[in-house]
Design a protein around this motif. Structure first.
Motif, PDB file in Angstrom:
ATOM      1  N   LYS B  99      -8.645 102.990  60.706  1.00 36.64           N
ATOM      2  CA  LYS B  99      -9.417 102.796  59.540  1.00 36.64           C
ATOM      3  C   LYS B  99     -10.235 101.556  59.649  1.00 36.64           C
ATOM      4  CE  LYS B  99      -7.104 101.193  55.931  1.00 36.64           C
ATOM      5  NZ  LYS B  99      -6.157 100.948  54.980  1.00 36.64           N
ATOM      6  N   HIS B 102     -13.767 101.500  59.635  1.00 39.58           N
ATOM      7  CA  HIS B 102     -14.649 102.171  58.552  1.00 39.58           C
ATOM      8  C   HIS B 102     -15.377 100.905  58.107  1.00 39.58           C
ATOM      9  CE1 HIS B 102     -11.164 104.940  57.602  1.00 39.58           C
ATOM     10  NE2 HIS B 102     -11.668 105.264  58.654  1.00 39.58           N
ATOM     11  N   MET B 103     -15.307  99.809  58.396  1.00 38.70           N
ATOM     12  CA  MET B 103     -16.217  98.590  58.162  1.00 38.70           C
ATOM     13  C   MET B 103     -17.659  99.044  58.216  1.00 38.70           C
ATOM     14  SD  MET B 103     -14.269  95.488  59.918  1.00 38.70           S
ATOM     15  CE  MET B 103     -15.772  94.691  60.485  1.00 38.70           C
ATOM     16  N   GLY B 105     -18.495 101.909  57.748  1.00 42.81           N
ATOM     17  CA  GLY B 105     -18.875 102.823  56.921  1.00 42.81           C
ATOM     18  C   GLY B 105     -19.731 102.480  55.784  1.00 42.81           C
ATOM     19  N   VAL B 106     -19.504 101.134  55.470  1.00 42.81           N
ATOM     20  CA  VAL B 106     -20.206 100.513  54.417  1.00 42.81           C
ATOM     21  C   VAL B 106     -22.044 101.006  54.597  1.00 42.81           C
ATOM     22  CG1 VAL B 106     -20.842  98.363  53.374  1.00 42.81           C
ATOM     23  CG2 VAL B 106     -18.562  98.893  54.124  1.00 42.81           C
ATOM     24  N   LEU B 108     -23.112 103.255  56.577  1.00 42.94           N
ATOM     25  CA  LEU B 108     -23.174 104.799  57.045  1.00 42.94           C
ATOM     26  C   LEU B 108     -23.255 105.542  55.753  1.00 42.94           C
ATOM     27  CD1 LEU B 108     -21.222 105.414  60.202  1.00 42.94           C
ATOM     28  CD2 LEU B 108     -23.667 105.246  60.090  1.00 42.94           C
ATOM     29  N   SER B 109     -22.578 104.992  54.677  1.00 41.74           N
ATOM     30  CA  SER B 109     -22.287 106.030  53.676  1.00 41.74           C
ATOM     31  C   SER B 109     -23.643 106.595  53.012  1.00 41.74           C
ATOM     32  CB  SER B 109     -21.472 105.369  52.681  1.00 41.74           C
ATOM     33  OG  SER B 109     -21.295 105.963  51.499  1.00 41.74           O
ATOM     34  N   PRO B 110     -23.806 107.784  52.763  1.00 41.85           N
ATOM     35  CA  PRO B 110     -25.091 108.478  52.339  1.00 41.85           C
ATOM     36  C   PRO B 110     -25.436 107.874  50.861  1.00 41.85           C
ATOM     37  CG  PRO B 110     -23.636 110.226  52.938  1.00 41.85           C
ATOM     38  CD  PRO B 110     -22.878 108.790  53.384  1.00 41.85           C
ATOM     39  N   THR B 111     -24.292 107.803  50.146  1.00 37.31           N
ATOM     40  CA  THR B 111     -24.518 107.298  48.950  1.00 37.31           C
ATOM     41  C   THR B 111     -25.007 105.655  48.529  1.00 37.31           C
ATOM     42  OG1 THR B 111     -22.435 106.530  48.465  1.00 37.31           O
ATOM     43  CG2 THR B 111     -23.138 108.665  47.644  1.00 37.31           C
ATOM     44  N   ARG B 112     -25.116 105.118  49.872  1.00 42.05           N
ATOM     45  CA  ARG B 112     -25.391 103.649  49.874  1.00 42.05           C
ATOM     46  C   ARG B 112     -26.639 103.433  50.781  1.00 42.05           C
ATOM     47  NH1 ARG B 112     -22.348 103.161  46.441  1.00 42.05           N
ATOM     48  NH2 ARG B 112     -20.438 101.902  46.112  1.00 42.05           N
ATOM     49  N   ASN B 113     -27.043 104.375  51.493  1.00 41.86           N
ATOM     50  CA  ASN B 113     -28.486 104.050  52.226  1.00 41.86           C
ATOM     51  C   ASN B 113     -29.461 105.020  52.161  1.00 41.86           C
ATOM     52  OD1 ASN B 113     -27.559 106.369  53.577  1.00 41.86           O
ATOM     53  ND2 ASN B 113     -26.886 105.318  55.641  1.00 41.86           N
ATOM     54  N   LEU B 114     -29.280 105.618  51.319  1.00 43.25           N
ATOM     55  CA  LEU B 114     -30.410 106.520  51.025  1.00 43.25           C
ATOM     56  C   LEU B 114     -31.015 106.343  49.621  1.00 43.25           C
ATOM     57  CD1 LEU B 114     -28.674 110.240  51.637  1.00 43.25           C
ATOM     58  CD2 LEU B 114     -30.138 108.960  53.212  1.00 43.25           C
TER      59      LEU B 114
END
Ligand code: SF4
Ligand code: SF4
Lengths: 540, 157
Positions: B99, B102-103, B105-106, B108-114
């Motif tokens: 995990k 998962h750093m 992920g900050v 990669l997360s679609p709710t953060r980068n779109l």
């Protein structure tokens, strides 16, 4: 419904947030009456060609699943892991930090640990680990993986229909993990087995065949609006004649069918009718695309697309230039996020331009669909409307941001701007319960049924607490909103937790205050209640 | 000093995992493992620095030997160093599978980068497929009579 009793306030206010001793995997879901909806009816599932159509009840031991149900779920999961980057990433990246745990209104109001967003996700994630990751396959429970059994499936159903897809948790998650997206996929998987609720599948079938959730046939739509027109004439002395399915109109107006039926939705609808008349807007209603909302969205993406397609199809058939949309929550989540991708491009329409102010709505350049709140805020900004806010002086107003328009698309200021122009008394609820941090009404995503009233009252408790705060402090007696589900769901919530607070759409308030050319002196508001200072001399 | 801060930070993370009942309830073995690993590294590091002194010159000799692909094992380094080295290696080996990654992920997360611009800009879905709809024609066929009575315009008389 009659035999499911809603507990008394004192009982419901006792909430224990401490998780049980046993690990969650060893605690099977206990189906509590009042916390879930009836199962879908076979006829509603087959009306839209859904699999495993049969009458079914979650209370039965046997859910009448197809022989190969497990295969179907796992195949479905595999397909969606490939299709949706969001789903795949959200299945992988949670670190169980717990930041989201106490942000969900269902956990806050109920205390069931599986309503912590992180655990809600783990219910599905544990299956993902078991069948799709190496560590889960090898290490099993140690790696947080578990077998997909019928009990696990039932647990998924129970808790995925206890999430309103409000996305509040995602706001607080360091990774932006959006449980709403996970819930959507979870429900899609359940629908592969025909495991929908009655409250969702009924409106879906209605909407598919008749054009709207309520199943209003074309003449009934017209009749309902005629009743409202009569009331408007009584109140203002002005006769309004809207058109239906008219070719060549400049604008097609689409609103949730909840506005056409029942109190307090119809008052909002009267507000629309009065506004459009006053502007002399060249617009038409449609009986075919007579639903802005979309319960398909609480079923599967495909079903949502099938229902949503009618709006563009009708705009094309009627040859309008652009589309105006009414006050609704999840309707706008779909228009904002999916409509163009699913059913676009809307190249047969023009970039929306307000015929009154000439404002170009560039923010809706692709979808060609404008939110009435944006449209009206622009009118007010240009001084095109005259108001008498004193006609709302009977109200002390606060505003509830709907999850979908607020978190889902970023509409914060426009409704407040309108309210402040049409009302004299406006008070905000506490900061951490409004705008993007707004608390859900507790009944969204198709959970606004009657048989799950306890769930709704629990889920709505954080919102109700914030209303109670301004009710006690400022005497707030009206909860304004821009969502048809809110208008349907919040009255029950207020009656239960904060009696004395009414619920209204922003356009009801606008209709009250709007000064119309040639109107007579009004003595009542749109509800027929006497205006302040006019008590005792009503003629109606 | 840095070792103590690290130890403090990780102990806090571990403490909250045990102490906050909700967080304990959601925790998996894989949530504890890296914390214990990091605690082990910090502890052995602190021990070496302050208590069981390790010959730093020989230790450097070992590492340089490894880095230049000519490993030699110098005398007098002490077991504690090897424990420390082993734990660090374990952390590095574990990192990409755990995990901790998962750093990323900050970002990669679609709710953060779109961007929230889907009303303004068209986004094409490569696997968008046609679906079964209920067309206007079918609708009118169902309700033509009622529509005509209500004076709602129809396509076919
Ligand atoms: S906040 Fe995000 S990362 Fe933390 S537990 Fe919740 S979903 Fe997982
Ligand atoms: S989306 Fe809303 S209802 Fe669902 S888990 Fe998150 S906070 Fe709770």
């Amino acid at each position: 419904m009659a035999n499911i009793k809603l507990p008394k306030i004192e009982e419901l206010s006792k909430i224990d947030h401490k998780p049980p001793q046993n690990g969650w995997m060893d605690t099977p879901a206990e189906f509590k009456q009042g916390m879930y909806c009836y199962g879908a009816k076979g006829k509603n599932l087959s009306a839209v060609d859904f699999p495993n159509a049969r009458d079914w009840s979650p209370d039965d031991k046997d859910w009448k699943l197809p022989e190969n149900w497990k295969e179907i779920v796992l195949e479905g999961m595999k397909e969606r892991l490939g299709k949706y980057r969001s789903f795949h990433i959200f299945m992988d990246i949670c670190v169980r930090c717990g930041a989201c745990a106490d942000k969900c209104h269902f956990f806050l109001g109920g205390g069931d640990p599986k309503n912590m967003p992180v655990l809600r996700a783990e219910l599905l994630r544990s299956i993902y680990r078991k069948y799709f990751t190496a560590s889960g396959k090898m290490l099993g429970k140690v790696a947080g993986a578990r077998e997909l059994t019928e009990d696990v499936l039932k647990e998924l159903w129970y808790y995925y229909y206890q999430c309103t897809e409000c996305r509040r948790c995602s706001l607080f998650c360091p990774y932006g993990i959006d449980q709403a997206e996970i819930t959507m996929i979870g429900r899609e998987l359940l629908n592969l087995l025909g495991l929908n609720t009655d409250w969702i599948s009924g409106p879906v079938a209605n909407c598919f065949i008749k054009g709207n959730h309520l199943g209003l046939e074309p003449h009934a739509i017209k009749n309902n609006i005629d009743f409202m027109l009569d009331d408007i004439e009584t109140i203002t002395g002005i006769k309004i004649e809207p058109t239906f399915n008219r070719k060549g109109a400049e604008i097609l107006f689409v609103t949730p069918s909840g506005d056409l039926f029942g109190d307090p939705g119809i008052y909002t609808c009267m507000g629309y009718l009065m506004l459009f008349h006053e502007l002399g807007l060249d617009y038409t209603w449609s009986t075919y695309a007579s639903e802005g909302g979309n319960f398909g969205f609480f079923t599967s993406m495909e079903m949502a697309k099938r229902l949503n397609s009618k709006i563009y199809a009708e705009a094309k058939r009627l040859g309008v230039k652009w589309i105006l949309g009414g006050e609704c929550g999840h309707m706008w989540r779909i228009i904002n996020q999916y409509m163009d991708t699913w059913n676009g491009p809307a190249d047969f329409l023009e970039e929306p331009v307000s015929p009154i102010t000439g404002t170009r709505f560039e923010n809706a350049k692709a979808t060609k669909m404008v939110h009435i709140i944006e449209f009206v805020a622009d009118l007010i900004k240009h001084g095109k409307l005259k108001f008498d806010p004193g006609r709302n002086d009977q109200f002390k107003v606060t505003f509830h941001d709907s999850c979908n328009t607020a978190r889902g698309m970023g509409i914060f200021e426009e409704p407040r701007y309108i309210i402040k122009n049409v009302c004299n008394n406006f008070y905000e609820m506490p900061e951490n319960t409004i705008r993007e941090r707004t608390f859900c009404c507790g009944s969204g995503s198709g959970l606004n049924a009657g048989e799950n009233m306890e769930l709704r009252m629990r889920g709505g408790l954080p919102r109700a607490n914030a209303v109670r705060y301004v009710h006690e402090r400022h005497g707030v007696n009206l909860l304004a909103n821009v969502c048809a589900i809110d208008r349907a769901a919040l009255p029950a919530l207020m009656d239960y937790w904060v009696p004395g607070v009414k619920v209204a759409g922003v356009h009801e308030l606008l209709g009250n205050a709007l000064i119309m050319k040639g109107e007579k002196e009004r003595t009542t508001d749109l509800r027929g209640d006497a205006l302040p200072g006019k008590e005792g001399n009503e003629d109606a | 000093m840095s070792g103590i801060i690290l130890l403090g930070a990780v102990s806090y993370l571990l403490f909250r995992r045990f102490y906050i009942p909700q967080v304990r309830y959601i925790s998996l073995t894989s949530d504890y493992f890296p914390l214990f690993l990091i605690i082990g590294i910090a502890l052995s590091g602190i021990l070496m620095r302050y208590f069981i002194k390790v010959d730093i010159v020989s230790a450097k000799e070992l590492i340089m030997g490894l880095l230049t692909f000519s490993p030699r094992i110098p005398e007098g380094i002490g077991v504690i160093f090897y424990i420390h080295l082993f734990l660090v290696c374990a952390l590095f080996a574990y990192f990409p599978f755990s995990k901790l990654v998962h750093m990323a992920g900050v970002f990669l997360s679609p709710t953060r980068n779109l961007a929230n611009n889907s009303r303004m800009k068209r986004h094409v879905n490569p696997w968008n497929y046609p679906v079964k709809v209920h067309t206007y024609e079918e609708y009118e066929d169902d309700f033509r009579g009622k529509m005509k009575t209500a004076e709602i315009p129809v396509e076919k008389e």
